[in-house]
Structure formats: structure tokens, C-alpha cells
Design a protein around this motif. Structure first.
Motif, PDB file in Angstrom:
ATOM      1  N   LYS A   1      58.669  -6.302 -31.703  1.00  0.00           N
ATOM      2  CA  LYS A   1      59.640  -5.927 -32.900  1.00  0.00           C
ATOM      3  C   LYS A   1      58.686  -4.907 -33.851  1.00  0.00           C
ATOM      4  CE  LYS A   1      61.859 -10.303 -32.912  1.00  0.00           C
ATOM      5  NZ  LYS A   1      62.104 -11.740 -33.740  1.00  0.00           N
ATOM      6  N   LYS A   2      57.320  -5.130 -33.939  1.00  0.00           N
ATOM      7  CA  LYS A   2      56.665  -4.437 -34.871  1.00  0.00           C
ATOM      8  C   LYS A   2      56.700  -3.075 -34.326  1.00  0.00           C
ATOM      9  CE  LYS A   2      52.160  -4.165 -36.829  1.00  0.00           C
ATOM     10  NZ  LYS A   2      50.651  -4.839 -37.034  1.00  0.00           N
ATOM     11  N   TYR A   3      56.369  -2.775 -32.955  1.00  0.00           N
ATOM     12  CA  TYR A   3      56.221  -1.522 -32.454  1.00  0.00           C
ATOM     13  C   TYR A   3      57.341  -1.043 -31.779  1.00  0.00           C
ATOM     14  CZ  TYR A   3      51.231  -2.569 -33.482  1.00  0.00           C
ATOM     15  OH  TYR A   3      50.183  -2.833 -33.994  1.00  0.00           O
ATOM     16  N   LYS A   4      58.516  -1.606 -31.982  1.00  0.00           N
ATOM     17  CA  LYS A   4      59.899  -1.261 -31.470  1.00  0.00           C
ATOM     18  C   LYS A   4      59.955  -1.002 -30.109  1.00  0.00           C
ATOM     19  CE  LYS A   4      61.140   0.664 -36.048  1.00  0.00           C
ATOM     20  NZ  LYS A   4      60.186  -0.225 -36.849  1.00  0.00           N
ATOM     21  N   VAL A   5      59.528  -1.831 -29.375  1.00  0.00           N
ATOM     22  CA  VAL A   5      59.659  -1.888 -27.917  1.00  0.00           C
ATOM     23  C   VAL A   5      60.634  -2.978 -27.240  1.00  0.00           C
ATOM     24  CG1 VAL A   5      58.221  -2.095 -25.716  1.00  0.00           C
ATOM     25  CG2 VAL A   5      56.900  -1.370 -27.768  1.00  0.00           C
ATOM     26  N   VAL A   6      61.579  -2.444 -26.811  1.00  0.00           N
ATOM     27  CA  VAL A   6      62.646  -3.148 -26.350  1.00  0.00           C
ATOM     28  C   VAL A   6      62.401  -3.798 -24.838  1.00  0.00           C
ATOM     29  CG1 VAL A   6      65.315  -3.245 -25.994  1.00  0.00           C
ATOM     30  CG2 VAL A   6      64.191  -1.839 -28.024  1.00  0.00           C
ATOM     31  N   PRO A   7      62.738  -4.988 -24.839  1.00  0.00           N
ATOM     32  CA  PRO A   7      62.638  -5.430 -23.337  1.00  0.00           C
ATOM     33  C   PRO A   7      63.635  -4.775 -22.193  1.00  0.00           C
ATOM     34  CG  PRO A   7      62.667  -7.310 -24.875  1.00  0.00           C
ATOM     35  CD  PRO A   7      62.991  -6.121 -25.697  1.00  0.00           C
ATOM     36  N   PRO A   8      63.450  -4.571 -21.055  1.00  0.00           N
ATOM     37  CA  PRO A   8      62.281  -5.124 -20.342  1.00  0.00           C
ATOM     38  C   PRO A   8      61.049  -4.005 -20.488  1.00  0.00           C
ATOM     39  CG  PRO A   8      63.920  -4.007 -18.995  1.00  0.00           C
ATOM     40  CD  PRO A   8      64.488  -3.987 -20.315  1.00  0.00           C
TER      41      PRO A   8
ATOM     42  N   PHE B   1      50.420  -1.847 -29.198  1.00  0.00           N
ATOM     43  CA  PHE B   1      51.492  -2.820 -28.219  1.00  0.00           C
ATOM     44  C   PHE B   1      50.889  -3.040 -26.887  1.00  0.00           C
ATOM     45  CE2 PHE B   1      54.677  -3.465 -25.169  1.00  0.00           C
ATOM     46  CZ  PHE B   1      55.325  -4.650 -25.585  1.00  0.00           C
ATOM     47  N   GLU B   2      50.682  -2.139 -26.110  1.00  0.00           N
ATOM     48  CA  GLU B   2      50.111  -2.158 -24.859  1.00  0.00           C
ATOM     49  C   GLU B   2      48.969  -3.147 -24.665  1.00  0.00           C
ATOM     50  OE1 GLU B   2      49.922   1.713 -22.587  1.00  0.00           O
ATOM     51  OE2 GLU B   2      52.018   2.011 -23.147  1.00  0.00           O
ATOM     52  N   ARG B   3      47.812  -2.945 -25.824  1.00  0.00           N
ATOM     53  CA  ARG B   3      46.773  -3.693 -25.646  1.00  0.00           C
ATOM     54  C   ARG B   3      47.031  -5.490 -25.754  1.00  0.00           C
ATOM     55  NH1 ARG B   3      44.423   0.146 -29.045  1.00  0.00           N
ATOM     56  NH2 ARG B   3      44.373  -1.353 -30.717  1.00  0.00           N
ATOM     57  N   ILE B   4      47.919  -5.526 -26.542  1.00  0.00           N
ATOM     58  CA  ILE B   4      48.548  -7.151 -27.057  1.00  0.00           C
ATOM     59  C   ILE B   4      49.199  -7.624 -25.670  1.00  0.00           C
ATOM     60  CG2 ILE B   4      50.342  -8.555 -28.331  1.00  0.00           C
ATOM     61  CD1 ILE B   4      49.453  -6.481 -30.612  1.00  0.00           C
ATOM     62  N   LEU B   5      49.934  -6.565 -25.276  1.00  0.00           N
ATOM     63  CA  LEU B   5      50.749  -7.079 -23.991  1.00  0.00           C
ATOM     64  C   LEU B   5      49.646  -7.381 -22.853  1.00  0.00           C
ATOM     65  CD1 LEU B   5      53.387  -7.682 -22.026  1.00  0.00           C
ATOM     66  CD2 LEU B   5      53.456  -5.163 -21.626  1.00  0.00           C
TER      67      LEU B   5
ATOM     68  N   CYS C   1      49.830 -24.366 -24.633  1.00  0.00           N
ATOM     69  CA  CYS C   1      50.277 -24.198 -25.902  1.00  0.00           C
ATOM     70  C   CYS C   1      49.628 -22.749 -26.151  1.00  0.00           C
ATOM     71  CB  CYS C   1      49.825 -25.083 -26.912  1.00  0.00           C
ATOM     72  SG  CYS C   1      50.768 -26.780 -26.849  1.00  0.00           S
ATOM     73  N   GLN C   2      48.641 -22.475 -25.992  1.00  0.00           N
ATOM     74  CA  GLN C   2      47.816 -21.159 -26.156  1.00  0.00           C
ATOM     75  C   GLN C   2      48.745 -20.307 -25.442  1.00  0.00           C
ATOM     76  OE1 GLN C   2      43.869 -20.171 -24.241  1.00  0.00           O
ATOM     77  NE2 GLN C   2      43.364 -19.779 -26.404  1.00  0.00           N
ATOM     78  N   GLN C   3      49.077 -20.663 -24.029  1.00  0.00           N
ATOM     79  CA  GLN C   3      49.779 -19.276 -23.366  1.00  0.00           C
ATOM     80  C   GLN C   3      51.101 -18.904 -23.973  1.00  0.00           C
ATOM     81  OE1 GLN C   3      48.642 -17.638 -20.757  1.00  0.00           O
ATOM     82  NE2 GLN C   3      46.765 -18.437 -21.194  1.00  0.00           N
ATOM     83  N   ALA C   4      51.886 -20.051 -24.761  1.00  0.00           N
ATOM     84  CA  ALA C   4      53.160 -19.810 -25.147  1.00  0.00           C
ATOM     85  C   ALA C   4      52.843 -19.286 -26.615  1.00  0.00           C
ATOM     86  CB  ALA C   4      53.682 -21.363 -25.488  1.00  0.00           C
ATOM     87  N   TYR C   5      51.728 -19.367 -27.387  1.00  0.00           N
ATOM     88  CA  TYR C   5      51.411 -18.859 -28.376  1.00  0.00           C
ATOM     89  C   TYR C   5      51.161 -17.182 -28.118  1.00  0.00           C
ATOM     90  CZ  TYR C   5      48.476 -17.402 -32.094  1.00  0.00           C
ATOM     91  OH  TYR C   5      47.841 -16.537 -33.239  1.00  0.00           O
ATOM     92  N   PHE C   6      50.390 -16.894 -27.170  1.00  0.00           N
ATOM     93  CA  PHE C   6      50.193 -15.465 -26.740  1.00  0.00           C
ATOM     94  C   PHE C   6      51.676 -14.784 -26.595  1.00  0.00           C
ATOM     95  CE2 PHE C   6      45.754 -16.536 -25.031  1.00  0.00           C
ATOM     96  CZ  PHE C   6      45.327 -16.686 -26.282  1.00  0.00           C
ATOM     97  N   ALA C   7      52.499 -15.350 -25.671  1.00  0.00           N
ATOM     98  CA  ALA C   7      53.778 -14.862 -25.414  1.00  0.00           C
ATOM     99  C   ALA C   7      54.562 -14.647 -26.622  1.00  0.00           C
ATOM    100  CB  ALA C   7      54.591 -15.906 -24.373  1.00  0.00           C
ATOM    101  N   LYS C   8      54.575 -15.674 -27.704  1.00  0.00           N
ATOM    102  CA  LYS C   8      55.202 -15.486 -28.913  1.00  0.00           C
ATOM    103  C   LYS C   8      54.471 -14.314 -29.797  1.00  0.00           C
ATOM    104  CE  LYS C   8      56.199 -17.894 -32.851  1.00  0.00           C
ATOM    105  NZ  LYS C   8      55.896 -19.267 -33.891  1.00  0.00           N
ATOM    106  N   LEU C   9      53.199 -13.919 -29.648  1.00  0.00           N
ATOM    107  CA  LEU C   9      52.784 -12.757 -30.178  1.00  0.00           C
ATOM    108  C   LEU C   9      53.060 -11.729 -29.616  1.00  0.00           C
ATOM    109  CD1 LEU C   9      48.952 -13.942 -30.763  1.00  0.00           C
ATOM    110  CD2 LEU C   9      50.918 -14.086 -32.793  1.00  0.00           C
ATOM    111  N   VAL C  10      53.392 -11.368 -28.361  1.00  0.00           N
ATOM    112  CA  VAL C  10      53.932 -10.440 -27.524  1.00  0.00           C
ATOM    113  C   VAL C  10      55.242 -10.045 -28.218  1.00  0.00           C
ATOM    114  CG1 VAL C  10      54.625  -9.622 -25.567  1.00  0.00           C
ATOM    115  CG2 VAL C  10      52.572 -10.496 -25.640  1.00  0.00           C
ATOM    116  N   GLY C  11      55.937 -11.220 -28.429  1.00  0.00           N
ATOM    117  CA  GLY C  11      57.489 -10.835 -28.973  1.00  0.00           C
ATOM    118  C   GLY C  11      57.219 -10.301 -30.399  1.00  0.00           C
TER     119      GLY C  11
END
Length: 147
Positions: A31-38, A46-50, A17-27
Motif C-alpha cells: 500500500k505504501k509503495y503502491k505495488v499492486v498484487p501480483p 518495497f523489494e527489500r521488505i518483500l 505468528c512472526q511469519q504472519a506478522y512479516f506477511a502483514k508488513l509486506v501488505g
């Protein structure tokens, strides 16, 4: 048999669940820093969070292996408690890293310490199991007599 590992299962699910939460925070950060996948580059924030999320993923398999090995061959309760401390350290690591690269270090050190202890427990438990099964020698019993 399922009741023999209920704590390990619980800690593993919390970790997933923690891993899923971290992935959600990257998502959210995308959005916040306007970094479009991929894309994986953007603002330093953003890079620190990723990087915090990716590092957590990199360590997750190691964590699960030593958690289960230590719990199965050494002591489920102790391994589960150490697993919870590890999960807490990952939480502090992630949020510290999101703040600044230096803020991640204390939590990283705590997490590595927990992994090291779990690895040591895994090794001792496995050696004891092999010695007992193949040589009829209970190493843990001999060690406990020393203390």
C-alpha cells in the motif's frame, strides 16, 4: 505425550505468528509503495521488505525441522532457547533488511549460527538414539564422561 513437547509447540507458534506478522508488513508496504498484487517489483524499499519476508519463509521449514529434531532427540529446553534466539534474529534481520541490504547481515549470521547449532544437536541426538536403540550404546553417556 503432549506435555513432552510443550516448549517446542510454544516456540513453533511464536514463529508462525512472526511469519504472519512479516506477511502483514509486506501488505502494508504494498500500500505504501503502491505495488499492486501480483507484482513483486517496485521501489528498492518495497523489494527489500518483500525479500526479507520471502527469505524468512524459505528458512522457516528448515528452522522447524531442526528445532523439533533437536528438541525431541537432544534437549527440548536448549532447543527451545536456541529457537527463541533464532526468532529474535529473524526479527532483527527483517527490520534490518527493510532499512538497508547491509543492515541484515549481522542478524542473518546469528540466525544461521542458531540453525547450525540446532542441526548439530539434531544429528547428535539422532545418532545417539539410533546407537542406543539398535546397538545398545548410549553415545551421549560416553561423551558426558569425557567432560
Amino acid at each position: 505425550m503432549a506435555n513432552d513437547c510443550i516448549l517446542l509447540v510454544a516456540v513453533s507458534l511464536i514463529s508462525a505468528c512472526q511469519q504472519a506478522y512479516f506477511a502483514k508488513l509486506v501488505g502494508y508496504a504494498r500500500k505504501k509503495y503502491k505495488v499492486v498484487p501480483p507484482a513483486i517489483t517496485g521501489t528498492p524499499e518495497f523489494e527489500r521488505i518483500l525479500r526479507a519476508q520471502l527469505n524468512s519463509v524459505e528458512f522457516h521449514t528448515v528452522f522447524l525441522v531442526v528445532l523439533w529434531t533437536a528438541g525431541w532427540f537432544f534437549n527440548e529446553v536448549i532447543a527451545s532457547i536456541l529457537g527463541l534466539v533464532y526468532i529474535f534474529s529473524r526479527h532483527k534481520y527483517f527490520h534490518g533488511y527493510a532499512e538497508s541490504a547491509k543492515a541484515r547481515v549481522p542478524a542473518f549470521n546469528l540466525g544461521v549460527s542458531m540453525l547450525s547449532i540446532l542441526l548439530g544437536m539434531s544429528f547428535l541426538g539422532l545418532v545417539n538414539c539410533v546407537a542406543d536403540h539398535y546397538f545398545d550404546v548410549d553415545v551421549m553417556k560416553h561423551i558426558s564422561k569425557l567432560f
